[in-house]
Write a protein that holds these residues in place. Structure first.
Motif, PDB file in Angstrom:
ATOM      1  N   ALA A 268      18.935  11.445  45.538  1.00 15.66           N
ATOM      2  CA  ALA A 268      17.555  11.856  45.796  1.00 15.66           C
ATOM      3  C   ALA A 268      16.684  10.651  46.139  1.00 15.66           C
ATOM      4  N   ILE A 269      16.888   9.538  45.415  1.00 13.66           N
ATOM      5  CA  ILE A 269      16.113   8.318  45.697  1.00 13.66           C
ATOM      6  C   ILE A 269      16.403   7.824  47.108  1.00 13.66           C
TER       7      ILE A 269
ATOM      8  N   ILE B   6      12.437  -0.456  48.959  1.00 14.37           N
ATOM      9  CA  ILE B   6      13.167   0.172  47.851  1.00 14.37           C
ATOM     10  C   ILE B   6      14.545   0.633  48.331  1.00 14.37           C
ATOM     11  N   LEU B   7      14.572   1.286  49.496  1.00 13.65           N
ATOM     12  CA  LEU B   7      15.849   1.720  50.054  1.00 13.65           C
ATOM     13  C   LEU B   7      16.752   0.530  50.330  1.00 13.65           C
ATOM     14  N   VAL B   8      16.201  -0.512  50.934  1.00 10.42           N
ATOM     15  CA  VAL B   8      16.989  -1.710  51.242  1.00 10.42           C
ATOM     16  C   VAL B   8      17.510  -2.343  49.955  1.00 10.42           C
ATOM     17  N   SER B   9      16.680  -2.382  48.904  1.00  7.74           N
ATOM     18  CA  SER B   9      17.078  -2.994  47.634  1.00  7.74           C
ATOM     19  C   SER B   9      18.205  -2.207  46.973  1.00  7.74           C
TER      20      SER B   9
ATOM     21  N   LEU C 289      27.337  12.874  34.665  1.00  9.16           N
ATOM     22  CA  LEU C 289      27.689  12.081  35.845  1.00  9.16           C
ATOM     23  C   LEU C 289      27.172  12.735  37.120  1.00  9.16           C
ATOM     24  N   PHE C 290      27.259  14.061  37.179  1.00  5.82           N
ATOM     25  CA  PHE C 290      26.775  14.788  38.358  1.00  5.82           C
ATOM     26  C   PHE C 290      25.267  14.605  38.530  1.00  5.82           C
ATOM     27  N   LEU C 291      24.504  14.729  37.444  1.00  6.72           N
ATOM     28  CA  LEU C 291      23.047  14.577  37.520  1.00  6.72           C
ATOM     29  C   LEU C 291      22.646  13.148  37.887  1.00  6.72           C
ATOM     30  N   LEU C 292      23.370  12.164  37.352  1.00  8.63           N
ATOM     31  CA  LEU C 292      23.084  10.776  37.710  1.00  8.63           C
ATOM     32  C   LEU C 292      23.323  10.529  39.195  1.00  8.63           C
ATOM     33  N   SER C 293      24.418  11.065  39.718  1.00 13.13           N
ATOM     34  CA  SER C 293      24.710  10.883  41.143  1.00 13.13           C
ATOM     35  C   SER C 293      23.681  11.601  42.006  1.00 13.13           C
ATOM     36  N   MET C 294      23.227  12.785  41.564  1.00  8.74           N
ATOM     37  CA  MET C 294      22.204  13.523  42.311  1.00  8.74           C
ATOM     38  C   MET C 294      20.879  12.762  42.305  1.00  8.74           C
ATOM     39  N   GLY C 295      20.543  12.133  41.176  1.00  4.93           N
ATOM     40  CA  GLY C 295      19.316  11.341  41.109  1.00  4.93           C
ATOM     41  C   GLY C 295      19.354  10.169  42.076  1.00  4.93           C
TER      42      GLY C 295
ATOM     43  N   GLN D 235      13.848   7.712  50.500  1.00  2.00           N
ATOM     44  CA  GLN D 235      13.611   6.503  51.266  1.00  2.00           C
ATOM     45  C   GLN D 235      14.047   6.663  52.720  1.00  2.00           C
ATOM     46  N   LEU D 236      15.127   7.398  52.942  1.00  2.00           N
ATOM     47  CA  LEU D 236      15.572   7.638  54.317  1.00  2.00           C
ATOM     48  C   LEU D 236      14.556   8.475  55.093  1.00  2.00           C
ATOM     49  N   ARG D 237      13.913   9.414  54.414  1.00  2.00           N
ATOM     50  CA  ARG D 237      12.879  10.205  55.060  1.00  2.00           C
ATOM     51  C   ARG D 237      11.705   9.313  55.478  1.00  2.00           C
ATOM     52  N   SER D 238      11.345   8.384  54.605  1.00  2.00           N
ATOM     53  CA  SER D 238      10.271   7.434  54.945  1.00  2.00           C
ATOM     54  C   SER D 238      10.681   6.565  56.128  1.00  2.00           C
ATOM     55  N   LEU D 239      11.966   6.161  56.150  1.00  2.00           N
ATOM     56  CA  LEU D 239      12.463   5.357  57.271  1.00  2.00           C
ATOM     57  C   LEU D 239      12.421   6.151  58.573  1.00  2.00           C
ATOM     58  N   ALA D 240      12.773   7.433  58.521  1.00  2.00           N
ATOM     59  CA  ALA D 240      12.759   8.275  59.719  1.00  2.00           C
ATOM     60  C   ALA D 240      11.348   8.396  60.292  1.00  2.00           C
ATOM     61  N   GLU D 241      10.362   8.454  59.411  1.00  2.00           N
ATOM     62  CA  GLU D 241       8.975   8.540  59.872  1.00  2.00           C
ATOM     63  C   GLU D 241       8.522   7.245  60.542  1.00  2.00           C
ATOM     64  N   ASP D 242       9.014   6.114  60.041  1.00  2.00           N
ATOM     65  CA  ASP D 242       8.616   4.817  60.603  1.00  2.00           C
ATOM     66  C   ASP D 242       9.486   4.375  61.774  1.00  2.00           C
TER      67      ASP D 242
END
Length: 350
Positions: A78-79, A228-231, A69-75, A83-90
């Protein structure tokens, strides 16, 4: 004390008790929210844990399920982080595109509503005052929130381990608290309650994955930035009944139409959410989720609103499985059965 005075006293006591109960829960969010999340997550993986225990020790199975459960939540985190990093750049580009549209919205509001320019300036000044925190205060506030989140995050999976490993202790405690004539009823409540949460949430998680695919295809074709982030966020918001879909649509409009100004994007977003809601309501919901939680829609809405008032987003997510378990308990206790019938969506002829 006459009958009217007694009735008034009982109603007043119930109202005050209910108020202080939920007030106390809201104040003790840091303690109860991770514990409740741990209980629900442990119920989700309980069937898998039982299968694993046939080949290994219970403690090992509990540890492996907690780590999974911990690894699934971390995954998932991470996704979203990527996506938030990409949003920050844009964001600078999106901000420039949105600026004239915000001005148009202000002019529309000034023209068609009682708002004046002084009200708009006062609102901006109010937000500016909030932004005048010193760097030290911001860092302290940020560190406090991060520390609280990390502590509760790890506590949740520690609770999952202990609840899975020592679940027989809690069951034996409940069976010994009540007299022998009530033991069969207690066993029924435990069995049915343990089935409600995992059935609902596992079905809902499968539904979320399918919706992420649908939203990604539609929003990607429509030209929504960071689709992807929005979805992912839009699919996760379906955990919040009724309200989540509206928030997801508005968020997609902000990232899509408002950021680009393209009418095709707006039409694509509307079509994507319309098709996705149709598929969710008439294809995926009946077959994937089904009637896994026996709670009337009216009380679902009340539970979600109350959950938000008490624990915020976590409260809204936990509201439905908790209400499902509560309904099971009420229906199996003779004295409280009328309340269970009231909250249930089944029809009772008796």
């Amino acid at each position: 004390m006459n009958r009217k005075s007694r009735l008034l006293f009982i109603i007043t006591a119930v109202v005050l008790s209910t108020f202080f109960l939920f007030w106390g829960l809201s104040k003790a969010k840091g303690f109860f929210a991770p514990l409740m999340m741990g209980i629900i997550l442990s119920l989700i993986v309980l069937p898998l844990a039982k299968r694993m225990e046939r080949k290994m020790k219970r403690s090992v199975a509990a540890l492996l399920n907690s780590i999974m459960l911990f690894l699934l939540s971390m995954g998932l985190m991470a996704i979203i982080s990527f996506q938030l990093r990409s949003l920050a750049e844009d964001w600078p580009r999106i901000k420039e595109v949105m600026k004239p549209k915000i001005e148009q919205l202000e002019n529309f509001a000034l023209k068609h509503t009682p708002l004046s320019r002084e009200d708009v300036k006062e609102a901006k000044n109010g937000s500016a005052v909030q932004d005048k925190m010193t760097s030290g205060e911001r860092i302290a506030d940020f560190m406090n929130k991060v520390t609280s989140f990390v502590a509760n995050y790890f506590l949740t999976f520690i609770y999952v381990f202990f609840l899975l490993n020592y679940r027989h202790i809690f069951k034996d405690f409940l069976l010994n608290v009540f007299p022998d004539r009530k033991k069969e009823t207690v066993k029924t409540i435990i069995t049915e309650s343990a089935r409600v949460a995992p059935q609902y949430l596992i079905g809902r998680l499968i539904l979320i994955v399918l919706l992420v695919v649908l939203y990604s295809v539609g929003l990607g074709i429509s030209g929504v930035s960071n689709f992807i982030l929005v979805s992912v966020i839009a699919a996760l918001l379906t955990l919040i009944p009724y309200v989540g879909n509206i928030i997801a649509f508005l968020m997609a409009v902000v990232f899509g139409f408002v950021a680009t100004g393209d009418t095709f994007t707006l039409v694509g977003i509307a079509l994507t959410f319309t098709i996705a809601q149709f598929v969710e309501s008439y294809v995926l919901e009946p077959y994937v989720v089904g009637d896994r939680v026996d709670v009337h829609p009216f009380f679902v809405i009340l539970a979600v609103i109350l959950g938000n008032m008490v624990w915020g987003v976590i409260g809204m997510i936990l509201a439905i499985p908790v209400m499902g378990i509560l309904t099971v308990v009420l229906l199996n206790i003779k004295e409280l059965r009328p309340f269970g019938i009231l909250m249930s969506k089944k029809e009772f002829s008796e």
